[in-house]
Write a protein that holds these residues in place. Structure first.
Motif, PDB file in Angstrom:
ATOM      1  N   LYS A 110       0.464   6.201  -8.164  1.00 49.90           N
ATOM      2  CA  LYS A 110       0.587   5.005  -7.314  1.00 49.90           C
ATOM      3  C   LYS A 110      -0.651   4.122  -7.412  1.00 49.90           C
ATOM      4  CE  LYS A 110       1.821   7.642  -3.797  1.00 49.90           C
ATOM      5  NZ  LYS A 110       2.252   8.106  -2.451  1.00 49.90           N
ATOM      6  N   SER A 116       3.117  -2.055  -4.775  1.00 52.42           N
ATOM      7  CA  SER A 116       3.306  -0.626  -4.575  1.00 52.42           C
ATOM      8  C   SER A 116       4.687  -0.194  -5.043  1.00 52.42           C
ATOM      9  CB  SER A 116       3.103  -0.268  -3.103  1.00 52.42           C
ATOM     10  OG  SER A 116       4.022  -0.982  -2.298  1.00 52.42           O
ATOM     11  N   THR A 117       4.868   1.116  -5.120  1.00 48.34           N
ATOM     12  CA  THR A 117       6.147   1.684  -5.538  1.00 48.34           C
ATOM     13  C   THR A 117       6.897   2.225  -4.315  1.00 48.34           C
ATOM     14  OG1 THR A 117       5.186   3.870  -5.858  1.00 48.34           O
ATOM     15  CG2 THR A 117       5.165   2.387  -7.747  1.00 48.34           C
ATOM     16  N   THR A 165       8.469   5.285  -2.539  1.00 53.32           N
ATOM     17  CA  THR A 165       8.171   6.713  -2.617  1.00 53.32           C
ATOM     18  C   THR A 165       9.112   7.497  -1.725  1.00 53.32           C
ATOM     19  OG1 THR A 165       5.823   6.288  -3.036  1.00 53.32           O
ATOM     20  CG2 THR A 165       6.410   8.494  -2.287  1.00 53.32           C
TER      21      THR A 165
END
Length: 465
Positions: free
Chosen positions: A221, A231-232, A234
């Motif tokens: 990340k 951001s990803t 999750t």
């Protein structure tokens, strides 16, 4: 050794290279260790290879094949140290002893105490192995350091595993020969960018006792944010930290992952970064295959080096899903075969290792796919070379760590996984280790896709630091 658990397993230091349990599947390798040790005479120094030597499939993510490969690599390093000039000559001869600290390092205190009791009589100079990024295993390194014994971990890749959790300072006399999870996660992001993949879901293990998954997830990340400034998504899961009752680990984990399937269908990622153990990756792939396509397009599932534990058995049938499974690792078969001319020395070092590994029948070429034999070989070779350079190692192992630190960019260890060097700033981590990216085919066989370096370029003695 002392007996622990049900069924009973021997914990401690195997001074006579005898079985750790009834019908020990390591018996053939223990005989090889015993035979090698009989040849060293009375003037010797000892390297201990410390693992969970009786892994329980109900709760342990490290399988027996991987363990065997680690021990095969250690045996190869000792043979080379005693029969070739690779480890600073051939005197004094090196003895290998196996140690067992139980599943997840549960009995690390007993194992460390056994090593300390035998330190003087066996001239123990260092302990290698360890295997996994777990709190108890890190404590073993701390306890050994407290007794002036150096540790060289072969596959402990959790970023903070070199730090004492009580002081947040580097563990003295602790080194490792593998790239960190942060390095491997950065390699996965580089793969993502090179293949024009953008949308990612991170599936992350948040088990606080196993730093491997969270270290992978945090590293990925962070590297993703640095590259893409966003951001990803999750999705967390939690692996078991005790033995399960009434179901296997795979059943427990498959149920967790099946519950995620709907969210994955909604997200429709190009890539899933699986930040968890290899055993749990297999359960995730099973759940993915059973959940149906649900509009998912071509999908890459990428994980860390523990994914090598699922090699050798077929992947689940994904049906209409188009899934490619890859992982970043420390080493694999033939990783230097297609290397640039500048890496010719690494190719020669690898070939020299393989010629002994297979030529002395310590293992076969098929045993090299997960890289475990190569990494353990390099850790033992580092320990043996440092101890021989240290004139007082046989009587005082406290000074061995100073000689390990002398393996810098201009005088690295010629490892099978690449050159191994340290610096005062590297905090016991190797500098600029290569990170192969491996594809796992439907039949469970591996192929190397690419080779990357954490620094963005190959190890360079003139430029690394």
């Amino acid at each position: 050794m002392t007996e622990q658990g049900t069924p009973q397993v021997c914990i401690g230091l195997d001074l006579d290279s005898t079985p750790f349990r009834d019908n020990d599947p390591l018996a053939d390798l223990e005989r090889v260790v015993a035979e090698q040790n009989r040849r060293v005479g009375d003037d010797f120094i000892t390297v201990v290879a410390l693992y969970d030597t009786a892994p329980n499939p109900k709760n342990n993510s490290l399988g027996l094949p991987d363990l065997r490969h680690h021990i095969q690599g250690a045996i190869t390093a000792v043979w080379r140290a005693n029969n070739q000039s690779i480890a600073d000559g051939s005197i004094p001869p090196i003895k290998l002893l196996l140690g067992n600290f139980g599943g997840e390092g549960a009995f690390e205190a007993q194992a460390v105490n056994a090593i300390v009791r035998a330190r003087d009589s066996q001239h123990i100079v260092a302990v290698t192995g360890f295997g996994q990024s777990l709190d108890k295993i890190r404590q073993a390194a701390i306890d050994l350091s407290d007794h002036q014994i150096s540790s060289i971990a072969d596959t402990v890749s959790g970023d903070d595993m070199n730090l004492d959790p009580a002081t947040h300072q580097k563990i003295q006399r602790f080194f490792r020969t593998t790239a960190t999870n942060g390095d491997k996660a950065a390699a996965a992001v580089a793969y993502l960018a090179e293949n024009s993949l953008r949308k990612v879901v991170v599936v992350e293990d948040i088990n606080p006792l196993d730093r491997y998954g969270m270290s992978l997830g945090e590293g990925f990340k962070s590297a993703y944010i640095n590259r893409y400034r966003q951001s990803t998504y999750t999705k967390n899961f939690r692996s078991p930290d005790t033995e399960l009752r009434g179901m296997s680990r795979s059943e427990f984990m498959t149920k967790q992952f099946a519950d995620m399937h709907g969210e994955l269908c909604l997200e429709k990622p190009d890539m899933i970064y699986f930040a968890g153990r290899g055993a749990d990756l297999r359960s995730f792939l099973v759940a993915l295959s059973q959940g149906g396509a649900c509009g998912l397009g071509p999908l890459d599932v990428v994980s860390g080096n523990d994914a090598g534990n699922i090699l050798g058995t077929p992947l689940p049938n994904f049906g209409s899903l188009n899934v490619t499974v890859l992982y970043t690792t420390t080493a694999t078969t033939g990783e230097w075969n297609d290397a640039a001319p500048a890496e010719a020395e690494n190719l020669q070092n690898y070939n020299d290792f393989v010629s002994v590994f297979t030529g002395q029948h310590f293992g076969t070429a098929q045993d090299l796919g997960d890289g475990s034999a190569m990494t353990s070989h390099d850790a033992v070779l580092t320990a043996a070379t440092a101890a021989r350079k240290d004139p007082s190692s046989a009587t005082d192992p406290a000074t061995v760590s100073a000689f390990i630190e002398e393996f810098d960019c201009r005088s690295p260890i010629p490892g099978a996984t690449g050159k191994i060097a340290f610096s005062p700033d590297s905090r016991g981590n190797p500098i600029d280790k290569a990170v192969p990216i491996i594809e796992i085919h439907d039949d469970g066989s591996p192929t190397m896709r690419d080779m990357v370096w954490a620094a963005g370029q190959p190890f360079d003695p003139a430029g690394c630091q």
